[in-house]
Write a protein that holds these residues in place. Sequence first.
Motif, PDB file in Angstrom:
ATOM      1  N   GLU A  97      18.532  32.880  58.425  1.00 54.13           N
ATOM      2  CA  GLU A  97      18.038  31.604  57.902  1.00 54.13           C
ATOM      3  C   GLU A  97      17.237  31.796  56.616  1.00 54.13           C
ATOM      4  O   GLU A  97      16.906  30.830  55.942  1.00 54.13           O
ATOM      5  CB  GLU A  97      17.198  30.889  58.955  1.00 54.13           C
ATOM      6  N   ASP A  98      16.953  33.038  56.246  1.00 54.65           N
ATOM      7  CA  ASP A  98      16.293  33.297  54.967  1.00 54.65           C
ATOM      8  C   ASP A  98      17.265  33.310  53.799  1.00 54.65           C
ATOM      9  O   ASP A  98      16.838  33.295  52.641  1.00 54.65           O
ATOM     10  CB  ASP A  98      15.583  34.657  55.002  1.00 54.65           C
ATOM     11  N   ASP A  99      18.558  33.376  54.089  1.00 55.72           N
ATOM     12  CA  ASP A  99      19.549  33.535  53.024  1.00 55.72           C
ATOM     13  C   ASP A  99      19.861  32.216  52.321  1.00 55.72           C
ATOM     14  O   ASP A  99      19.896  31.142  52.946  1.00 55.72           O
ATOM     15  CB  ASP A  99      20.846  34.111  53.588  1.00 55.72           C
ATOM     16  N   VAL A 100      20.082  32.333  51.003  1.00 51.59           N
ATOM     17  CA  VAL A 100      20.613  31.240  50.189  1.00 51.59           C
ATOM     18  C   VAL A 100      21.992  31.700  49.731  1.00 51.59           C
ATOM     19  O   VAL A 100      22.122  32.725  49.066  1.00 51.59           O
ATOM     20  CB  VAL A 100      19.711  30.942  48.979  1.00 51.59           C
ATOM     21  N   VAL A 101      23.017  30.952  50.110  1.00 50.32           N
ATOM     22  CA  VAL A 101      24.393  31.413  49.963  1.00 50.32           C
ATOM     23  C   VAL A 101      25.164  30.510  49.006  1.00 50.32           C
ATOM     24  O   VAL A 101      25.226  29.291  49.208  1.00 50.32           O
ATOM     25  CB  VAL A 101      25.116  31.436  51.328  1.00 50.32           C
ATOM     26  N   VAL A 102      25.756  31.112  47.982  1.00 53.50           N
ATOM     27  CA  VAL A 102      26.698  30.383  47.130  1.00 53.50           C
ATOM     28  C   VAL A 102      28.076  30.454  47.771  1.00 53.50           C
ATOM     29  O   VAL A 102      28.591  31.541  48.053  1.00 53.50           O
ATOM     30  CB  VAL A 102      26.741  30.975  45.710  1.00 53.50           C
ATOM     31  N   SER A 103      28.675  29.300  48.005  1.00 52.37           N
ATOM     32  CA  SER A 103      30.033  29.211  48.534  1.00 52.37           C
ATOM     33  C   SER A 103      30.954  28.796  47.395  1.00 52.37           C
ATOM     34  O   SER A 103      30.984  27.637  46.992  1.00 52.37           O
ATOM     35  CB  SER A 103      30.093  28.190  49.679  1.00 52.37           C
ATOM     36  N   ALA A 104      31.688  29.771  46.849  1.00 48.91           N
ATOM     37  CA  ALA A 104      32.631  29.504  45.756  1.00 48.91           C
ATOM     38  C   ALA A 104      34.040  29.688  46.311  1.00 48.91           C
ATOM     39  O   ALA A 104      34.729  30.652  46.011  1.00 48.91           O
ATOM     40  CB  ALA A 104      32.368  30.443  44.585  1.00 48.91           C
ATOM     41  N   VAL A 105      34.428  28.753  47.164  1.00 47.39           N
ATOM     42  CA  VAL A 105      35.667  28.850  47.929  1.00 47.39           C
ATOM     43  C   VAL A 105      36.488  27.588  47.695  1.00 47.39           C
ATOM     44  O   VAL A 105      35.923  26.491  47.612  1.00 47.39           O
ATOM     45  CB  VAL A 105      35.356  29.021  49.436  1.00 47.39           C
ATOM     46  N   PRO A 106      37.820  27.684  47.580  1.00 50.11           N
ATOM     47  CA  PRO A 106      38.639  26.497  47.300  1.00 50.11           C
ATOM     48  C   PRO A 106      38.484  25.404  48.355  1.00 50.11           C
ATOM     49  O   PRO A 106      38.431  25.693  49.553  1.00 50.11           O
ATOM     50  CB  PRO A 106      40.072  27.053  47.313  1.00 50.11           C
ATOM     51  N   TYR A 107      38.389  24.174  47.882  1.00 52.94           N
ATOM     52  CA  TYR A 107      38.331  23.011  48.765  1.00 52.94           C
ATOM     53  C   TYR A 107      39.605  22.180  48.738  1.00 52.94           C
ATOM     54  O   TYR A 107      39.976  21.554  49.730  1.00 52.94           O
ATOM     55  CB  TYR A 107      37.157  22.108  48.356  1.00 52.94           C
ATOM     56  N   GLU A 108      40.263  22.137  47.620  1.00 56.93           N
ATOM     57  CA  GLU A 108      41.351  21.190  47.429  1.00 56.93           C
ATOM     58  C   GLU A 108      42.519  21.487  48.382  1.00 56.93           C
ATOM     59  O   GLU A 108      43.185  22.511  48.268  1.00 56.93           O
ATOM     60  CB  GLU A 108      41.847  21.221  45.979  1.00 56.93           C
ATOM     61  N   LEU A 109      42.755  20.587  49.342  1.00 57.92           N
ATOM     62  CA  LEU A 109      43.850  20.693  50.300  1.00 57.92           C
ATOM     63  C   LEU A 109      43.829  22.020  51.058  1.00 57.92           C
ATOM     64  O   LEU A 109      44.846  22.550  51.468  1.00 57.92           O
ATOM     65  CB  LEU A 109      45.205  20.518  49.593  1.00 57.92           C
ATOM     66  N   SER A 110      42.618  22.559  51.239  1.00 62.25           N
ATOM     67  CA  SER A 110      42.448  23.857  51.879  1.00 62.25           C
ATOM     68  C   SER A 110      41.443  23.727  53.008  1.00 62.25           C
ATOM     69  O   SER A 110      40.549  22.891  52.971  1.00 62.25           O
ATOM     70  CB  SER A 110      41.959  24.882  50.844  1.00 62.25           C
ATOM     71  N   PHE A 111      41.583  24.581  54.033  1.00 69.24           N
ATOM     72  CA  PHE A 111      40.642  24.552  55.150  1.00 69.24           C
ATOM     73  C   PHE A 111      39.433  25.456  54.939  1.00 69.24           C
ATOM     74  O   PHE A 111      38.351  25.189  55.438  1.00 69.24           O
ATOM     75  CB  PHE A 111      41.342  25.010  56.445  1.00 69.24           C
ATOM     76  N   ILE A 112      39.596  26.548  54.199  1.00 69.15           N
ATOM     77  CA  ILE A 112      38.595  27.599  54.212  1.00 69.15           C
ATOM     78  C   ILE A 112      37.270  27.175  53.599  1.00 69.15           C
ATOM     79  O   ILE A 112      36.196  27.540  54.086  1.00 69.15           O
ATOM     80  CB  ILE A 112      39.148  28.875  53.527  1.00 69.15           C
ATOM     81  N   GLY A 113      37.294  26.359  52.539  1.00 65.07           N
ATOM     82  CA  GLY A 113      36.045  25.961  51.904  1.00 65.07           C
ATOM     83  C   GLY A 113      35.146  25.179  52.847  1.00 65.07           C
ATOM     84  O   GLY A 113      33.955  25.479  52.992  1.00 65.07           O
ATOM     85  N   ALA A 114      35.717  24.194  53.510  1.00 63.94           N
ATOM     86  CA  ALA A 114      34.925  23.384  54.435  1.00 63.94           C
ATOM     87  C   ALA A 114      34.449  24.224  55.611  1.00 63.94           C
ATOM     88  O   ALA A 114      33.314  24.073  56.081  1.00 63.94           O
ATOM     89  CB  ALA A 114      35.750  22.198  54.923  1.00 63.94           C
TER      90      ALA A 114
END
Length: 344
Positions: free
Chosen positions: A73-90
């Motif tokens: 819970e101390d971590d700040v995480v950048v999520s740079a993962v595809p969202y468009e018509l993709s499951f992995i980002g969400a």
Amino acid sequence: MTTTTSLATHYEQFLELLTRDPRPAADGRDAPRARYGERPDPSGGSQPIVLTRDEWIRNQIDLTLALGRLLTEDDVVVSAVPYELSFIGAEVDRVIEMVGASVISVGTSGTICPMQRLLGLIEQYEVTALVCSPSFAAELAGLATSLGKRPAASTIRTIVCVGEACSSERLDRIGAAWAAKTTALYGTPSTPTVAVACDHGALHLCDHRLRAEVRGDLRGELFLDGSPTGEVVELWPADRRCDCGSAGRVLVPLGSVESAVRGPDGLVSAVDVERIVFGHRRLAPHFACAVRDGTFHVTCAMADSDAVDADAMRRAIRGGIDEALGVDAAVTLVGVQDWSTAPS
């Protein structure tokens, strides 16, 4: 560091959803659907895909357990993962929240948050972890260096690579650039979490919910529940155990079917080529590889172009690929600063 919320609590939440509103198979209704998306087909078009609610939750359970070993819970995480018509980002964003960490979701389009702005956010919010593709992590490190920054001196200490097959050799090179622990996750467009990493870095198949096989050998196209994925993997036999002691079979991603060719000793993948390439120490962690007319077209970047004999290194890489794998390769070397305009 403080510890995360008990994962048992997350399990209770997930299990409550899995048991809610049970529907008898005889009632003729489809299972509740959670996610719609698309995946590329062999012709270059796209196919619709759908995940049921229960499939979506079970994927998240496995990913939560994996990221729960890496993040707090101390971590700040950048999520740079595809969202468009993709499951992995969400899925990644939801799971980061489930393990109690904070998330900055930037996607991959670069329209609102290009890489230069992202570097500023990493400093501003003291980002500690990055979830992205190996290529994204390498390019971000290269940009930081070109701007006079030192990626290794940043607050990032964990990088989770998704969405792209990557050799352990290249993962190590990325980790060295950021002075961070690197690990990988593996999924397909239809199944976002297929294999997760153990403490030894090996990817273990989620075989408690997936039936996986490689047709004809231990190395070849991956089939999940009888359906082809278009992905080439190496799948260890059940009696070969990882050093971590887990009974889960080890899966080694090797890239797409289109990025593999037949060599004298069997199937050769872009990841096999990548392993040879990153045997050379003076390369930055950038890498691109495509197969055209049976030849691997490899592009990589010199960490210090002024100190490298480019022609000699090109010959050494090409010769190493031929000797180790028995396949043809055309090699292009560029400087890190020229990577964005290099041929793919």
